[in-house]
Motif scaffolding. Sequence first.
Motif, PDB file in Angstrom:
ATOM      1  N   GLU A  12      45.572  17.653  24.848  1.00 10.26           N
ATOM      2  CA  GLU A  12      46.013  18.766  25.697  1.00 10.26           C
ATOM      3  C   GLU A  12      45.917  18.449  27.186  1.00 10.26           C
ATOM      4  O   GLU A  12      46.689  18.964  27.982  1.00 10.26           O
ATOM      5  CB  GLU A  12      45.202  20.038  25.399  1.00 10.26           C
ATOM      6  CG  GLU A  12      45.565  20.732  24.092  1.00 10.26           C
ATOM      7  CD  GLU A  12      44.757  20.203  22.929  1.00 10.26           C
ATOM      8  OE1 GLU A  12      44.084  19.151  23.088  1.00 10.26           O
ATOM      9  OE2 GLU A  12      44.797  20.828  21.848  1.00 10.26           O
ATOM     10  N   LEU A  13      44.947  17.612  27.550  1.00 10.93           N
ATOM     11  CA  LEU A  13      44.816  17.269  28.973  1.00 10.93           C
ATOM     12  C   LEU A  13      46.168  16.829  29.543  1.00 10.93           C
ATOM     13  O   LEU A  13      46.566  17.263  30.633  1.00 10.93           O
ATOM     14  CB  LEU A  13      43.771  16.149  29.135  1.00 10.93           C
ATOM     15  CG  LEU A  13      43.667  15.511  30.529  1.00 10.93           C
ATOM     16  CD1 LEU A  13      43.304  16.546  31.579  1.00 10.93           C
ATOM     17  CD2 LEU A  13      42.638  14.374  30.542  1.00 10.93           C
ATOM     18  N   LEU A  14      46.892  16.017  28.772  1.00 16.94           N
ATOM     19  CA  LEU A  14      48.153  15.488  29.285  1.00 16.94           C
ATOM     20  C   LEU A  14      49.274  16.530  29.270  1.00 16.94           C
ATOM     21  O   LEU A  14      50.301  16.341  29.912  1.00 16.94           O
ATOM     22  CB  LEU A  14      48.577  14.253  28.495  1.00 16.94           C
ATOM     23  CG  LEU A  14      47.620  13.066  28.632  1.00 16.94           C
ATOM     24  CD1 LEU A  14      48.138  11.866  27.862  1.00 16.94           C
ATOM     25  CD2 LEU A  14      47.411  12.679  30.096  1.00 16.94           C
ATOM     26  N   SER A  15      49.083  17.609  28.542  1.00 17.46           N
ATOM     27  CA  SER A  15      50.056  18.702  28.599  1.00 17.46           C
ATOM     28  C   SER A  15      49.773  19.603  29.785  1.00 17.46           C
ATOM     29  O   SER A  15      50.564  20.469  30.120  1.00 17.46           O
ATOM     30  CB  SER A  15      49.991  19.552  27.326  1.00 17.46           C
ATOM     31  OG  SER A  15      50.434  18.805  26.255  1.00 17.46           O
ATOM     32  N   LEU A  16      48.615  19.436  30.391  1.00 14.46           N
ATOM     33  CA  LEU A  16      48.249  20.297  31.518  1.00 14.46           C
ATOM     34  C   LEU A  16      48.356  19.561  32.853  1.00 14.46           C
ATOM     35  O   LEU A  16      48.618  20.167  33.879  1.00 14.46           O
ATOM     36  CB  LEU A  16      46.817  20.814  31.326  1.00 14.46           C
ATOM     37  CG  LEU A  16      46.696  21.822  30.185  1.00 14.46           C
ATOM     38  CD1 LEU A  16      45.249  22.077  29.818  1.00 14.46           C
ATOM     39  CD2 LEU A  16      47.363  23.130  30.556  1.00 14.46           C
ATOM     40  N   ARG A  17      48.090  18.290  32.838  1.00  9.27           N
ATOM     41  CA  ARG A  17      48.332  17.490  34.042  1.00  9.27           C
ATOM     42  C   ARG A  17      48.543  16.035  33.613  1.00  9.27           C
ATOM     43  O   ARG A  17      47.808  15.520  32.774  1.00  9.27           O
ATOM     44  CB  ARG A  17      47.180  17.609  35.058  1.00  9.27           C
ATOM     45  CG  ARG A  17      45.787  17.397  34.504  1.00  9.27           C
ATOM     46  CD  ARG A  17      44.728  17.548  35.558  1.00  9.27           C
ATOM     47  NE  ARG A  17      44.715  16.423  36.489  1.00  9.27           N
ATOM     48  CZ  ARG A  17      43.880  16.343  37.539  1.00  9.27           C
ATOM     49  NH1 ARG A  17      43.028  17.334  37.776  1.00  9.27           N
ATOM     50  NH2 ARG A  17      43.909  15.311  38.341  1.00  9.27           N
ATOM     51  N   ALA A  18      49.562  15.424  34.201  1.00  8.53           N
ATOM     52  CA  ALA A  18      49.918  14.087  33.741  1.00  8.53           C
ATOM     53  C   ALA A  18      49.838  13.084  34.881  1.00  8.53           C
ATOM     54  O   ALA A  18      50.602  12.125  34.925  1.00  8.53           O
ATOM     55  CB  ALA A  18      51.317  14.103  33.131  1.00  8.53           C
ATOM     56  N   ASP A  19      48.890  13.304  35.807  1.00  8.66           N
ATOM     57  CA  ASP A  19      48.732  12.360  36.907  1.00  8.66           C
ATOM     58  C   ASP A  19      47.915  11.139  36.444  1.00  8.66           C
ATOM     59  O   ASP A  19      47.374  11.127  35.331  1.00  8.66           O
ATOM     60  CB  ASP A  19      48.052  13.063  38.098  1.00  8.66           C
ATOM     61  CG  ASP A  19      46.764  13.736  37.668  1.00  8.66           C
ATOM     62  OD1 ASP A  19      46.609  13.975  36.451  1.00  8.66           O
ATOM     63  OD2 ASP A  19      45.904  14.001  38.512  1.00  8.66           O
ATOM     64  N   GLU A  20      47.811  10.154  37.281  1.00  6.55           N
ATOM     65  CA  GLU A  20      47.148   8.909  36.894  1.00  6.55           C
ATOM     66  C   GLU A  20      45.693   9.112  36.460  1.00  6.55           C
ATOM     67  O   GLU A  20      45.279   8.604  35.419  1.00  6.55           O
ATOM     68  CB  GLU A  20      47.216   7.883  38.042  1.00  6.55           C
ATOM     69  CG  GLU A  20      48.460   7.005  38.007  1.00  6.55           C
ATOM     70  CD  GLU A  20      48.829   6.534  36.600  1.00  6.55           C
ATOM     71  OE1 GLU A  20      47.984   5.896  35.950  1.00  6.55           O
ATOM     72  OE2 GLU A  20      49.953   6.810  36.138  1.00  6.55           O
TER      73      GLU A  20
END
Length: 1003
Positions: free
Chosen positions: A836-844
Motif C-alpha cells: 500500500e505504501l506505493l499506492s500512497l506515495r511513489a517517490d524514491e
Amino acid sequence: MAATRAEKSGHSAETSALAARLRREITGDVLFDPFNRGRYATDASFYQIVPSGVVIPRTMDEALRALSIASDDGRIVTPRGGGTSQSGQTINDGIIIDFSKHLNRVISLDVENRTCVVEPGIVLDDLNRQLRKHGLWFPVDVSTASRATIGGMAGNNSCGGRSLRYGTMRDNTRSMDAALADGSLLHFGELPRDFAQMNSSDRGSDLFRDMLALGAREAVEIGEKFPKVQRRVGGYNLDALVPRNAPNNIAHLLVGSEGTLALTTQVELKLWPVIRNKVLSVCHFGSFYQAMDAAQHLVKLRPIAVELVDRTMLALGREIAMFQPIIATAVRGDPDAVLIVEFAEEDQAENIRRLKQLGELMANLGFGWDHPQRKWGGVVEITEPALQTGIAEFRAAGLNVMMSMKQEGKPVSFVEDCAVPLPHLADYTERLNAIFVRHGTRGTMYAHASEGCLHVRPVLNLKLEKDVKAMRAIAEETFAMVREYKGSHSGEHGDGIVRSEFHEAMFGPRIISDFREVKHRFDPGNVLNPGKIVDAPRMDDRSLFRYPPNYRVSEFKTALDWSAYPGAGGGFQGAVEMCNNNGACRKLEGGVMCPSYRATRDEKDVTRGRANTLRLAISGQLGPDALASDEMAETLKLCVSCKACRHECPVGVDMAKMKIEVLAARAAKHGLSFRDRLVGYLPHYAALASRLAPLANWRNNSPLLRMLFERFAGISARRALPEWRRDVFRSDIDVVGPADGREVVLFADTFNRAYERENLDAALRVLVGGGYRVHIPKPADGGRPLCCGRTFLSAGLVDHARAELDRLVTTYAPFALRGVPIVGLEPSCLLTLRDELLSLRADEPAKSISAHALLFEEFLVREAEAGRLRLPLGPIAGKVLVHGHCHQKSFGVFKSVEQVLRLVPGLDVETIESSCCGMAGAFGYGADTYQTSMDMAELSLLPAVRRADAATLIVADGTSCRHQIKDGAGRGALHVARVLGMSLERARSNPTLSPVAKEPIHG
Ligand SMILES: Cc1cc2nc3c(=O)[nH]c(=O)nc-3n(C[C@H](O)[C@H](O)[C@H](O)COP(=O)(O)OP(=O)(O)OC[C@H]3O[C@@H](n4cnc5c(N)ncnc54)[C@H](O)[C@@H]3O)c2cc1C
Ligand code: SF4
Ligand code: SF4
C-alpha cells in the motif's frame, strides 16, 4: 442505464409480489434487490442480462417449488451451477435458481460397480476428493474443476483435457433425474430396445417415445449433418435418439441441453480408477504448422492427452521465476511449438515403452534431435511426478498471464473451442491465424491438439463497435472454415448466445427444425432458459453485452494510485473490469482465496461477486452514489482483506485494495462509526491505553462492559480484546549490537510493541545473537512511535494512513537509501510497506523502503542463502505446527517461515493447510462478523490445532492469528522469532554447540 436494465428484467409491483410469494414458500434465499440481481447477471462470457430475481433453494423440493411458482407467474427460469460458462448460457432474465450452495451432496456411491449418484450442485473437485479414498475419480477434468458443478457440466456436455480416453460428460453420464417445466419429475436413462413398441402412457413414456420417433425419422439427416468429431457439443444430441443395436440412453439428450429442457435434480455418473502411473513427453517442433500436422500421427500411440504449448506461451513462462527451471528442464533449444503427450496406462513399463515408441515416431516423421544446426526436434521424457505437476501448472499459468493484460483490449472467447478432424488441424490453424491478421488482431493457441480442439482468444475491445464488427466477421469466417472441414463450431464450452445463432448454418434448416421440435415437446411454454440453442439472439447484439454501447463510467476521485490500469477513477475502472468471471475465487480448497466465500458460499461474499458489484456501481447501474451505499458496504463486509485474490486470482484482482476505496468513499460520505474510530485511531491512543492498562483492560473482565461495548461499539461480547500492558517494548533504543555487524532496521510495529513485546525482544536477541547491528530509529519528528498506518486503512482513513507512512518514510529513508534492510515481525504491517505504501506515495524514498522491507524470517533465510548467517541454534526436540498469515501467503513469502524453523536442530516442522484464520485485524471482533470469523477458523485451522498434542508448538506470525487460535482452541501460539529465541537460549546454555546455519538453505 439502471432504469433500462430494470425494465428489461420486468422489475415492478408484480415482481415484488412474486418475491413475497417465494419468500413465504421457500426457506432458502430469495434475492430480488438490484445488487444481488446484478451479481447473477454475468457468467464467464462477455454478456450481461439482469434477472428479475434469484432463488437459492435449500432442498430439491424448494427448487421445484420455485420453478412452479415462477412459471405460474409467467417467468422464465434458468438453472445455475458455478456460473463459469463462456457462452452466455447461464444468464437470462426471469428467475435464476442457484443449485451450488445447498444441493451438493453425494447421494449414493457404488464402489464395486463404479457409479455414484450426486446432486447437481456438487463441485467436481469436491466430488473427486470424496471418491479418492475409494481409488476412484470422475475423469471429465475440466480446467474449472475447482468450481464447476456436475449440473453445469452436464448442462454444457463438458470435456476434460483427457477426453481422448475418457470421453465427454455425455459418455460418463448413466442417467439423470430431472423436472420438466410443468413440474413432472422424470428419470432419464437407458430405454429398453422395444420401448417404442411398449404401450405405457404417461408424461415420460409419451415424451420418450416421441423423441425416439424423431430420432428414427431424422436418422439419415442426423448422420449427414452431425460432425464426426468427438468434440461436438453444439445443439441437442439428436444422435442419441437414432435407432441402433444398443439401448438408447435418453439422458444423453439432456446432456448439453444448457438448462433449456429440464432442471436436473440428480445425475448418475460412471466412475473410473484413479490414474496411478503416468509419463509425459515434450515433443519439439520447428514450426507451429508441423506441430499441428504431427498431432494426427502422435495420437496413434494412444496417449490420454496431447496438449499444445506455443512459442508465445513458452516465452511468457520463461518470464515467470517459478517456471524458468521447469521450462529449462522440459524444453530444449528454441522450438516454435511443443506438444505435451501424456501416457497413463496402469502398467508403468507400458508407459515407458510408449515413450520410446514416441521418440522413434518423431524421428521417423523427421522431427528427431539429430540435425546439427537447428534448435528444435526430439522428445524430452518426463517421468518425475513433481516435474509433471510443474508442467501442468505452467500450462495453466501461461494462459493466466495472457489473460492478465491490463489494456482495454482483452482476449475474447467466441471461436475458442472449434474442433476439426486432426488431418485438417494444421491447415485450419494456419488459416485461422490469417483471419485474425486480416482483422487486425492476434491470438495465442493452446490446449487440446489430440481432439483437434485448440483454444484461441483473439484480442479485442468489445467496448468498440469496430471490434464488435471484427468479432462477428471472425466468427463467420471461422465457422465457415470449420464447416468446410466438417468440424464442430462448438467443441467444449457450449452454445449459449455466442454459438446458437450459427446452428442453422452449421447443421442446416431441417436439423434446426428438429431442435425446435425437441424444445417445444419438452417445454411448450418456453419457460426454461429460452434463447439458447434455439431461437437465439444475434451473438453481436450489443444490448446484451457486459459493456453495452451506453456503458459509461464517469470520472471520480480515488484515494489510492490505480495508474497501472486504464479508465476512470485514475484506473480504478480498469482494475475492477479485470475480473472476467472465470470463478477461480469460488474454489473450496487449496490456497487461501476466498475465505469469506468458503465460510458462506454466497456469491456476494466471493471476489467475483464483489468485483461485479463494483463494476455495476461505478457504471451507474446500481443507482447514484452506489460506491458509498449500505449495500456496497454489505458486499464488502465479509472481505477480510487477506489479499489472497491479489495472488491467486488468475488476473490478480486485488479486492483488499479495492475495499480501501469503498471504505474511503463511505467514510467521506457517512463519517465513521465508533468502532471504526476505535480501530483506526489505535496508534494514536496506544501509549495512553498502555499507561492506563488496568483501566483499559477493565472491559474484558466485566460482563456488563462487554455487553455495553457490543451495543455501542459493535464489539462482540464473546471476544476478549488484546490486553494492554504497561511494560511495552521501548522503541527508543536507537542502536544495539556489535559496531562492525551488518546493519538492519527493526520495525517495532504497534501491535507487537503494545501487546506482545516478547516477540520483539526475541527478534532483537536473535538478530544481535547473529552478529547484526540493529537500529530501532527514533521517529524523525520526535513524536509517538512509528506505525504503518494499517489500522487507518482498515477504517478508510487513507489520509491518516498516508500521514503515518510519511513519518515512517522520513525516519527510515536514510537507512533504506543506503541499502539497510528493514525487518518487521507483523506480516500485515511490514507488507504494507511493500504494497500500500506505493499506492500512497511513489517517490524514491518510498520505493527504496518498499524494496528493502523484509519479514524477519525472510531476512534470515536470505542471509542464510548468502552464507552470512552465523546464528548459534540449540536443539528443540519436538514438533511445530505452523499456520501462515494470509499476507505471507499472498506475497509468496510463507515458505521462509518453514525454512527458518528447519534451521532449528531436532524440530519437526509441519504446516497447516489453512486459509485465513478469520480474525483478520478487527474483523473477528465485530459483533456482526464474529460468527463468520469463527466459521472461517473452523474450516481447517482450529480443528488442526485441536488435533495437535500438548507438546506440539504452534507457530503463527500474525497477532490476529494467535488471538484466534487462543480464542478458538485455547492454545497459545508463538511468533517464529520466539522459537528461534528459545533455540538460541539452548545454544547458549550449551556453549559446545557451534553455529548451525552456516550452510546456504536450499528448497
Ligand atoms: C477459464 C475457463 C476454463 C474452462 N475450461 C473448460 C474445460 O476445460 N472444459 C470444458 O468443458 N469447459 C470449460 N470451461 C467452461 C465451463 O467452466 C464448464 O462448462 C463448466 O462445466 C460449467 O460448470 P458450471 O457449474 O459453472 O455451470 P454453469 O455455467 O452454472 O451452467 C452451465 C449450463 O448448465 C445449466 N445448468 C446448471 N445447473 C443445471 C441444472 N441443475 N439443471 C439443468 N441445467 C443446469 C445452466 O443453465 C447452463 O446452461 C471453462 C471456463 C472457463 C472460464
Ligand atoms: S475475481 Fe479473479 S478469480 Fe474471481 S472470477 Fe474474477 S477474475 Fe476470476
Ligand atoms: S481479500 Fe481475501 S476475503 Fe477479500 S475478496 Fe480477496 S480473497 Fe476474498
